[in-house]
Design a protein around this motif. Structure first.
Motif, PDB file in Angstrom:
ATOM      1  N   VAL B  91       0.844  -1.202   0.000  1.00 54.21           N
ATOM      2  CA  VAL B  91       0.000   0.000   0.000  1.00 54.21           C
ATOM      3  C   VAL B  91       0.880   1.254   0.000  1.00 54.21           C
ATOM      4  O   VAL B  91       0.675   2.191  -0.785  1.00 54.21           O
ATOM      5  N   ALA B  92       1.907   1.238   0.871  1.00 53.28           N
ATOM      6  CA  ALA B  92       2.812   2.392   0.964  1.00 53.28           C
ATOM      7  C   ALA B  92       3.565   2.592  -0.348  1.00 53.28           C
ATOM      8  O   ALA B  92       3.738   3.723  -0.824  1.00 53.28           O
ATOM      9  N   LEU B  93       3.979   1.486  -0.968  1.00 60.19           N
ATOM     10  CA  LEU B  93       4.736   1.551  -2.219  1.00 60.19           C
ATOM     11  C   LEU B  93       3.878   2.138  -3.339  1.00 60.19           C
ATOM     12  O   LEU B  93       4.310   3.045  -4.065  1.00 60.19           O
ATOM     13  N   VAL B  94       2.641   1.637  -3.459  1.00 56.84           N
ATOM     14  CA  VAL B  94       1.754   2.121  -4.525  1.00 56.84           C
ATOM     15  C   VAL B  94       1.427   3.603  -4.315  1.00 56.84           C
ATOM     16  O   VAL B  94       1.439   4.397  -5.261  1.00 56.84           O
ATOM     17  N   ALA B  95       1.187   3.986  -3.043  1.00 55.85           N
ATOM     18  CA  ALA B  95       0.892   5.395  -2.754  1.00 55.85           C
ATOM     19  C   ALA B  95       2.078   6.278  -3.140  1.00 55.85           C
ATOM     20  O   ALA B  95       1.916   7.323  -3.786  1.00 55.85           O
ATOM     21  N   GLY B  96       3.297   5.836  -2.769  1.00 57.01           N
ATOM     22  CA  GLY B  96       4.495   6.605  -3.092  1.00 57.01           C
ATOM     23  C   GLY B  96       4.701   6.730  -4.585  1.00 57.01           C
ATOM     24  O   GLY B  96       5.026   7.809  -5.108  1.00 57.01           O
ATOM     25  N   LEU B  97       4.485   5.621  -5.312  1.00 57.22           N
ATOM     26  CA  LEU B  97       4.653   5.635  -6.768  1.00 57.22           C
ATOM     27  C   LEU B  97       3.626   6.546  -7.422  1.00 57.22           C
ATOM     28  O   LEU B  97       3.939   7.284  -8.366  1.00 57.22           O
ATOM     29  N   ALA B  98       2.371   6.489  -6.913  1.00 58.45           N
ATOM     30  CA  ALA B  98       1.310   7.308  -7.494  1.00 58.45           C
ATOM     31  C   ALA B  98       1.648   8.788  -7.351  1.00 58.45           C
ATOM     32  O   ALA B  98       1.511   9.573  -8.300  1.00 58.45           O
ATOM     33  N   VAL B  99       2.129   9.164  -6.157  1.00 56.49           N
ATOM     34  CA  VAL B  99       2.489  10.571  -5.932  1.00 56.49           C
ATOM     35  C   VAL B  99       3.662  10.975  -6.841  1.00 56.49           C
ATOM     36  O   VAL B  99       3.635  12.040  -7.474  1.00 56.49           O
ATOM     37  N   ALA B 100       4.679  10.098  -6.937  1.00 60.94           N
ATOM     38  CA  ALA B 100       5.838  10.429  -7.772  1.00 60.94           C
ATOM     39  C   ALA B 100       5.447  10.536  -9.243  1.00 60.94           C
ATOM     40  O   ALA B 100       5.845  11.477  -9.942  1.00 60.94           O
TER      41      ALA B 100
END
Lengths: 231, 108
Positions: B91-100
């Motif tokens: 979840v944290a990884l997908v959120a970080g990627l989405a923001v980037a």
């Protein structure tokens, strides 16, 4: 020594989030190797037996049509420098893996890579002891890495821009999220992490290459050793 | 394939180059473990080893983030913040990627 089938599957599952980023990276490596004129067999062999992304990518910059003992030694030295962080990773898991038989560790360590080490370090920090977790994560990452090499070699130019999907950031973001479970309180974590970050930044500004990882990590570990827990 | 005057051409040279890289890399993978056999695990060494994983991660990502620009920094911070609340890597990884990816899409 614990080594279970469940651990193997657990490690494999923990490695899944980083696979897309690794595949994108390895596709880029395959494409670059094709441009440098390596054969498909040589490119595949490099992924399979060197199995270290940054070193493979950088070696292409140093690639020669004709090798001499001197250029071979330079290549080996540059490779060792880029991978010097692995020495520290090995040292950090040694207290965990020391009871296992040496031949087993020799094989397990071949598959050790940034992501599998991090997965193992976190698992161990949370009390896990099953060595199959480290092995399972390493195997899954190695298989993905090797499998992505030839598609990159033959079709890399056809793929969409991975930068737009931020696939190049999967591994750094995965690393960042792993800081949360590695946090062991202000007193234990803040001094070594702060020193590691500052020294890494200073080293990056002063020394070319990847020395910043080793310099920062060593300074952080030494700081950790010097700060005593409150009695 | 020939080796004349210390020059290694063709497939032999390439083979030796890949072998040299493989040996150097495997040497790095095992040498930390081998070296630690000869280090006594005093309390200070144990504290140092305990601090090592976090220190490696920080030393890797801080320079990388600053070099990669604002979108990368936003992605890393998002991953960190989301992880500290939900404690689920994916979840944290997908959120970080989405923001980037979003930050890059709007021009950062």
């Amino acid at each position: 020594v614990t080594f279970t089938r469940e651990g193997l599957l657990h490690g494999a599952r923990l490695a899944l989030p980083v696979i897309p980023g690794l595949v994108a990276y390895c596709v880029a490596f395959g494409t670059a190797a094709a441009h440098k004129g390596l054969s498909s067999g040589e490119t595949l062999a490099m992924s399979a037996i060197v199995y270290a992304g940054a070193a493979q990518m950088l070696s292409l910059e140093l690639w020669q049509q004709v090798w001499s003992p001197g250029t071979l030694a330079t290549l080996a030295l540059v490779t060792a420098t880029v991978n010097a962080r692995m020495i520290l990773m090995g040292a950090s898991i040694q207290p965990w893996i020391r009871q296992a038989p040496t031949p087993f560790n020799a094989v397990n360590l071949f598959f050790l890579t940034d992501a599998s080490w991090l997965i193992g370090a976190r698992y161990h920090a949370e009390g896990g002891r099953d060595l199959a977790v480290l092995f399972g994560a390493g195997i899954v990452i190695w298989v993905s890495w090797v499998s992505a090499t030839l598609p990159g070699y033959f079709a890399g130019a056809l793929l969409p821009d991975t930068r737009l999907l931020a696939l190049d950031l999967i591994l750094p973001i995965f690393f960042a999220t792993m800081l949360v479970p590695l946090w062991r309180g202000v007193r234990a974590a803040a001094p070594p992490w702060g020193v590691a970050g500052v020294v890494a930044l200073a080293t990056q500004a002063l020394v070319p290459g990847y020395a910043f990882i080793v310099a920062g990590a060593l300074s952080g570990a030494i700081t950790g050793a010097l700060v005593r827990e409150r009695d | 394939v020939s080796a004349t005057e210390g020059l290694l051409t063709g497939a032999l040279g390439t083979f030796l180059a890949i072998a040299a890289m493989a040996a150097a890399t495997y040497g790095c993978r095992v040498s930390g473990v081998v070296l630690m056999r000869y280090v006594r695990l005093t309390p200070a060494v144990k504290r140092g080893l305990a601090a090592l994983p976090g220190a490696i991660v920080v030393a890797t990502i801080v320079p990388l983030a600053l070099r990669s620009g604002p979108a990368a920094i936003a992605g890393l911070l998002t991953g960190l913040v989301v992880m500290s609340f939900v404690r689920t890597e994916i979840v944290a990884l997908v959120a970080g990627l989405a923001v980037a990816a979003g930050a890059r899409a709007v021009g950062f």
